[in-house]
Design an enzyme around this catalytic site. Structure first.
Site, PDB file in Angstrom:
ATOM      1  CD  GLU A  63      -3.072  -1.088   2.162  1.00 40.49           C
ATOM      2  OE1 GLU A  63      -2.988  -0.288   3.111  1.00 40.49           O
ATOM      3  OE2 GLU A  63      -4.035  -1.882   2.021  1.00 40.49           O
ATOM      4  CD  GLU A  87      -3.767  -6.108   3.026  1.00 34.95           C
ATOM      5  OE1 GLU A  87      -4.632  -5.462   3.635  1.00 34.95           O
ATOM      6  OE2 GLU A  87      -2.559  -5.828   3.045  1.00 34.95           O
TER       7      GLU A  87
HETATM    8  O1  AHR Z   1      -4.970  -6.222   6.930  1.00 38.44           O
HETATM    9  C1  AHR Z   1      -4.891  -5.107   7.750  1.00 38.44           C
HETATM   10  C2  AHR Z   1      -4.220  -3.914   7.061  1.00 38.44           C
HETATM   11  O2  AHR Z   1      -5.041  -3.463   6.027  1.00 38.44           O
HETATM   12  C3  AHR Z   1      -2.914  -4.193   6.376  1.00 38.44           C
HETATM   13  O3  AHR Z   1      -1.822  -4.099   7.231  1.00 38.44           O
HETATM   14  C4  AHR Z   1      -2.841  -3.110   5.346  1.00 38.44           C
HETATM   15  O4  AHR Z   1      -2.118  -3.489   4.216  1.00 38.44           O
HETATM   16  C5  AHR Z   1      -4.279  -2.802   5.042  1.00 38.44           C
HETATM   17  O5  AHR Z   1      -4.549  -1.446   5.092  1.00 38.44           O
END
Ligand code: AHR
Length: 497
Positions: A172, A291
């Site tokens: 990110e 994610e």
């Molecule tokens: O999964 C939790 C968080 O969400 C992770 O660390 C990040 O990459 C995202 O914003």
């Protein structure tokens, strides 16, 4: 209501890469400490890994696990987590406001993955660190011997290389909350150089470029095209991240979010192909949806700053979350021609399907089951079902089909499955599935989750929300008929004997 699904072998979307059913362990909250790793726990093995957790991970059948972050990776010194444990430094983790003891690191994770039947999807720090540390880590993990870093690994007791195949180039990096956040151009440059030297170190690896941190990110779209424009020739995948929530307590809209997810995926494919066309390249960039999940229940829960492994992001999921997770995974499969990796974020305790008590038991959250069903039965190729069913309107969406479905066909093993969500809160669906094209395939199991309050949760002493087996649906003249209860998750399994 009545619903019809027409299936054909020609409606093939693509082969389902097994990595579609990946997950994620970050050094965050109790994911590692008290989650997968807890020396002294009654079920801990000789390495301190909780056997009760490994058993559930095996049930989920997770072929790849991303590690060590997440936001955490952008401040991580991987060297802190290898070698004699007593010499490892404690560090402040600025991502989550905690203290990282480093008693668990790269080698422990690789060992854990082997025991859990998973591969490792390793992320490198491109926030506070860069090209040098990234290539050193590849050399430490994947080079056989006779160099400083590979011999250091051997001296740590790992004679053979770990052979980690897939690597995330940071996390990110567009987000202001990220340590060392960057502009698209700054990131494109560092990602290109890191990927290049990592691949010079081990030409067999693949790399994942960070896409936007979500579809709502202000730079979404231009971030993808600008950073890809720079790094295109060296990277293999672009990442996507997306979490959904139901803060407004508007269930029909929450359930409709998979339509937005579909558009999000499509736009990232377009961004990749735009850069491909611009470059007249023959190479196609695929997607790593590394994610995805529901995340909101635990937001704002206080914790003790700078403590070690305090509870963080410990969402307790309810029944409607399970239907959203099922719909999200169905949507990912609808794009399996381009999505090759996807990680349910995360795996244990932190926004996770598996929940433990430190020093105590473990339970399966509601979202455990749709993931388990798809991961175990959704193999082979995905088939695009032609769905004819009533639709609804809600805030932000029109024409939301009440039935969301995908079919999978594993011809080699003579197995087939249809996965469906009935999003109607109060109406049953009489579902007809046309099996004309599937000579010899007969239904043999029909699993559902239904009849629960949409806010029903599981807990340590209450495993209320779980799947049950129904009567096998009848087939007449190649039309299978099944009753889908209101607000339900359904799996129809067929095979060819
Ligand atoms: O999964 C939790 C968080 O969400 C992770 O660390 C990040 O990459 C995202 O914003």
């Amino acid at each position: 209501m009545k619903a019809k699904i027409t299936l054909a072998k020609e409606f093939k979307i693509g082969e389902i890469d097994k990595r579609m059913y990946g997950s994620f362990i970050e050094h965050l909250g109790r994911a590692v400490y008290g989650g997968i790793y807890e020396p002294g726990h009654p079920t801990a093995d000789e390495d301190g890994f909780r056997r009760d957790v490994i058993d559930l991970v095996k049930k989920l059948n997770v072929p790849i696990v991303r590690y060590p972050g997440g936001n955490f990776v952008s401040g991580y010194n991987w060297e802190d987590g290898v070698g004699p444990v007593e010499k490892r430094p404690k560090r402040l983790d600025l991502a989550w406001g905690t203290t990282e003891p480093n008693t668990f690191g790269t080698n422990e994770f690789v060992k854990w993955c082997r025991k859990a039947n998973s591969d490792c999807l390793m992320a490198v720090n491109l926030g506070t660190r860069g090209v040098e540390e990234a290539r050193n880590l590849v050399e430490y993990c994947n080079h056989k011997s006779n160099t400083y870093w590979s011999d250091l690994r051997r001296s740590h007791g790992f004679e053979e290389p770990h052979n980690i195949k897939t690597w995330c180039l940071g996390n990110e990096m567009d987000g202001g909350w990220q340590m060392g956040a960057k502009t698209a151009t700054e990131y494109g440059r560092i990602a290109l150089e890191a990927s290049k030297v990592m691949k010079w170190t081990d030409p067999t690896i693949e790399t994942v470029l960070c896409g936007s941190s979500s579809r709502n990110s202000p730079t979404f779209g231009t971030w993808e095209t600008e950073s890809l424009d720079i790094a295109y020739d060296s990277v293999d995948y672009v990442s996507l991240h997306q979490y959904y929530e139901n803060r407004a307590d508007d269930t029909p809209t929450f359930l409709a979010k998979s339509l937005e997810l579909d558009e999000f995926i499509y736009s990232v494919i377009c961004a990749c192909d735009y850069v491909k066309a611009k470059k007249r390249s023959k190479k196609t960039i695929n997607l790593s949806f590394d994610e995805w999940n529901v995340w909101y229940h635990s937001n704002g829960v206080p914790f003790e700053k700078w403590s070690v492994a305090p509870p963080r992001l410990e969402d307790i999921y309810n029944f409607e979350d399970a239907l959203v997770v099922g719909s999200m995974l169905i949507t990912l499969l609808r794009h399996c021609d381009r999505i090759k990796i996807a990680c349910l974020a995360q795996l244990v305790n932190v926004i996770a399907p598996i929940f433990t008590k430190t020093g105590g038991g473990v339970f399966e959250q509601t979202i455990f089951y749709p993931f388990m069903h798809l991961s175990n039965y959704g193999r082979g190729v995905a088939l695009n079902p032609l769905i004819d069913c009533p639709k609804y309107d809600c805030k932000g969406f029109t024409d939301v089909p009440f039935i969301e479905a995908i079919a999978t066909l594993d011809e080699e093993n003579g197995e087939m499955a249809v996965f469906c969500v009935n999003k109607s809160l109060d109406e049953k669906a009489v579902l007809e599935v046309n099996l004309m094209d599937f000579e010899g395939y007969k239904p043999y199991e029909f699993i559902s989750m239904d009849g629960y309050d949409k806010k029903a949760e599981n807990g340590f002493t209450n495993a209320a929300v779980k799947p049950h087996i129904n009567d096998v649906p009848a087939v007449d003249n190649k039309i299978l008929t099944a009753q889908l209860e209101p607000f339900s998750w359904n799996v129809i399994k067929l095979n060819k004997k």
